[in-house]
Design a protein around this motif. Structure first.
Motif, PDB file in Angstrom:
ATOM      1  N   MET A   1       0.846  -1.178   0.000  1.00 45.16           N
ATOM      2  CA  MET A   1       0.000   0.000   0.000  1.00 45.16           C
ATOM      3  C   MET A   1       0.886   1.235   0.000  1.00 45.16           C
ATOM      4  O   MET A   1       1.738   1.393   0.862  1.00 45.16           O
ATOM      5  N   GLU A   2       0.708   2.075  -0.982  1.00 40.73           N
ATOM      6  CA  GLU A   2       1.409   3.355  -0.994  1.00 40.73           C
ATOM      7  C   GLU A   2       0.669   4.307  -0.086  1.00 40.73           C
ATOM      8  O   GLU A   2      -0.527   4.179   0.143  1.00 40.73           O
ATOM      9  N   ARG A   3       1.383   5.275   0.448  1.00 42.06           N
ATOM     10  CA  ARG A   3       0.779   6.173   1.421  1.00 42.06           C
ATOM     11  C   ARG A   3       1.243   7.605   1.214  1.00 42.06           C
ATOM     12  O   ARG A   3       2.277   7.841   0.598  1.00 42.06           O
ATOM     13  N   ILE A   4       0.469   8.503   1.753  1.00 44.47           N
ATOM     14  CA  ILE A   4       0.870   9.905   1.858  1.00 44.47           C
ATOM     15  C   ILE A   4       1.233  10.118   3.315  1.00 44.47           C
ATOM     16  O   ILE A   4       0.415   9.875   4.207  1.00 44.47           O
ATOM     17  N   VAL A   5       2.455  10.548   3.558  1.00 43.28           N
ATOM     18  CA  VAL A   5       2.928  10.733   4.933  1.00 43.28           C
ATOM     19  C   VAL A   5       2.795  12.211   5.290  1.00 43.28           C
ATOM     20  O   VAL A   5       3.379  13.073   4.629  1.00 43.28           O
ATOM     21  N   LEU A   6       2.016  12.480   6.334  1.00 46.00           N
ATOM     22  CA  LEU A   6       1.815  13.852   6.813  1.00 46.00           C
ATOM     23  C   LEU A   6       2.154  13.917   8.297  1.00 46.00           C
ATOM     24  O   LEU A   6       1.743  13.055   9.067  1.00 46.00           O
ATOM     25  N   GLY A   7       2.885  14.931   8.683  1.00 44.01           N
ATOM     26  CA  GLY A   7       3.111  15.161  10.094  1.00 44.01           C
ATOM     27  C   GLY A   7       4.490  14.764  10.582  1.00 44.01           C
ATOM     28  O   GLY A   7       5.304  14.194   9.858  1.00 44.01           O
ATOM     29  N   SER A   8       4.727  15.064  11.835  1.00 44.34           N
ATOM     30  CA  SER A   8       6.008  14.834  12.481  1.00 44.34           C
ATOM     31  C   SER A   8       5.935  13.583  13.344  1.00 44.34           C
ATOM     32  O   SER A   8       5.267  12.614  12.979  1.00 44.34           O
ATOM     33  N   GLY A   9       6.591  13.593  14.476  1.00 45.96           N
ATOM     34  CA  GLY A   9       6.563  12.430  15.346  1.00 45.96           C
ATOM     35  C   GLY A   9       7.342  12.662  16.618  1.00 45.96           C
ATOM     36  O   GLY A   9       7.574  13.796  17.023  1.00 45.96           O
ATOM     37  N   LYS A  10       7.756  11.571  17.230  1.00 44.64           N
ATOM     38  CA  LYS A  10       8.506  11.617  18.481  1.00 44.64           C
ATOM     39  C   LYS A  10       9.861  10.963  18.278  1.00 44.64           C
ATOM     40  O   LYS A  10       9.984   9.973  17.547  1.00 44.64           O
ATOM     41  N   LEU A  11      10.866  11.519  18.947  1.00 46.33           N
ATOM     42  CA  LEU A  11      12.228  11.008  18.837  1.00 46.33           C
ATOM     43  C   LEU A  11      12.681  10.493  20.202  1.00 46.33           C
ATOM     44  O   LEU A  11      12.725  11.241  21.175  1.00 46.33           O
ATOM     45  N   TYR A  12      12.982   9.203  20.216  1.00 49.69           N
ATOM     46  CA  TYR A  12      13.430   8.541  21.446  1.00 49.69           C
ATOM     47  C   TYR A  12      14.920   8.250  21.351  1.00 49.69           C
ATOM     48  O   TYR A  12      15.458   8.076  20.254  1.00 49.69           O
ATOM     49  N   VAL A  13      15.578   8.158  22.504  1.00 50.09           N
ATOM     50  CA  VAL A  13      17.008   7.882  22.534  1.00 50.09           C
ATOM     51  C   VAL A  13      17.338   6.977  23.706  1.00 50.09           C
ATOM     52  O   VAL A  13      16.707   7.055  24.766  1.00 50.09           O
ATOM     53  N   ASP A  14      18.306   6.095  23.492  1.00 47.20           N
ATOM     54  CA  ASP A  14      18.804   5.226  24.545  1.00 47.20           C
ATOM     55  C   ASP A  14      20.246   4.881  24.199  1.00 47.20           C
ATOM     56  O   ASP A  14      20.613   4.848  23.019  1.00 47.20           O
TER      57      ASP A  14
END
Length: 179
Positions: free
Chosen positions: A1-14
């Motif tokens: 399925m192809e998609r349209i990606v909209l928006g940001s997100g969250k960045l985690y670190v370890d």
């Protein structure tokens, strides 16, 4: 399925200990690097060498190098965040004074740590996307304190191999069309 990606997100670190953690283990509030501004940008750049004859009749091309970089602006941060962005940072806390002190610099203070950077783009319609690299911030940082703008640290994490196959980027997407 192809998609349209909209928006940001969250960045985690370890801290990277040799193996990537499961998604559920890193996607917890305590491992959030900070809320980000300006989204995140992942770039991948291969380098090729091409051997060809003078008349351009025959050629052979091989990949000789590759680079992956994850960039993001960190809008909510503190001294502990600076420690994860700076290999020479040392953090001390004075509980009596309720202060945190960060010392930065001194080549002999390089901790040599690598981190797992895990970006999650949540999409209720098409499914979530997860991008994971192992690396460290190689862009340094700049703190700009302005009267009419928030201070955002623009971090640039250069990927290093995360397994014995040389993987630089782990990209996972939810896709309901997979049988």
């Amino acid at each position: 399925m192809e998609r349209i990606v909209l928006g940001s997100g969250k960045l985690y670190v370890d801290e990277f200990t040799g193996e990537l953690p499961e998604d559920a283990a890193i996607e917890v509030e305590a491992k959030l690097l900070g809320y980000i501004q300006g989204g995140a940008t992942l770039s991948y750049k291969p380098t090729f060498y091409e051997a060809k004859d003078d008349l351009n009749f025959v050629s052979k091309k091989i990949i000789t190098d590759e680079e992956a970089i994850l960039k993001s602006g960190v809008m909510t941060w503190n001294g502990e965040t600076l420690k994860k962005l700076t290999p020479t940072a040392r953090v001390t806390e004075d509980t009596a004074k309720k202060t945190r002190t960060v010392k930065i610099g001194g080549l002999s203070n390089n901790d040599g740590k690598k981190y797992v950077l895990h970006f999650v783009h949540e999409d209720k319609t098409d499914g979530d996307i997860r991008v994971t690299i192992v690396g460290s911030n190689e862009a340094g940082f700049e703190l700009s304190f302005a009267k009419d703008k928030e201070t955002v640290i623009n971090a640039e994490f250069k990927a290093q191999p995360q397994d014995n196959e040389g993987t630089l980027i782990l990209y996972k997407e939810a896709d309901t069309s997979i049988a």
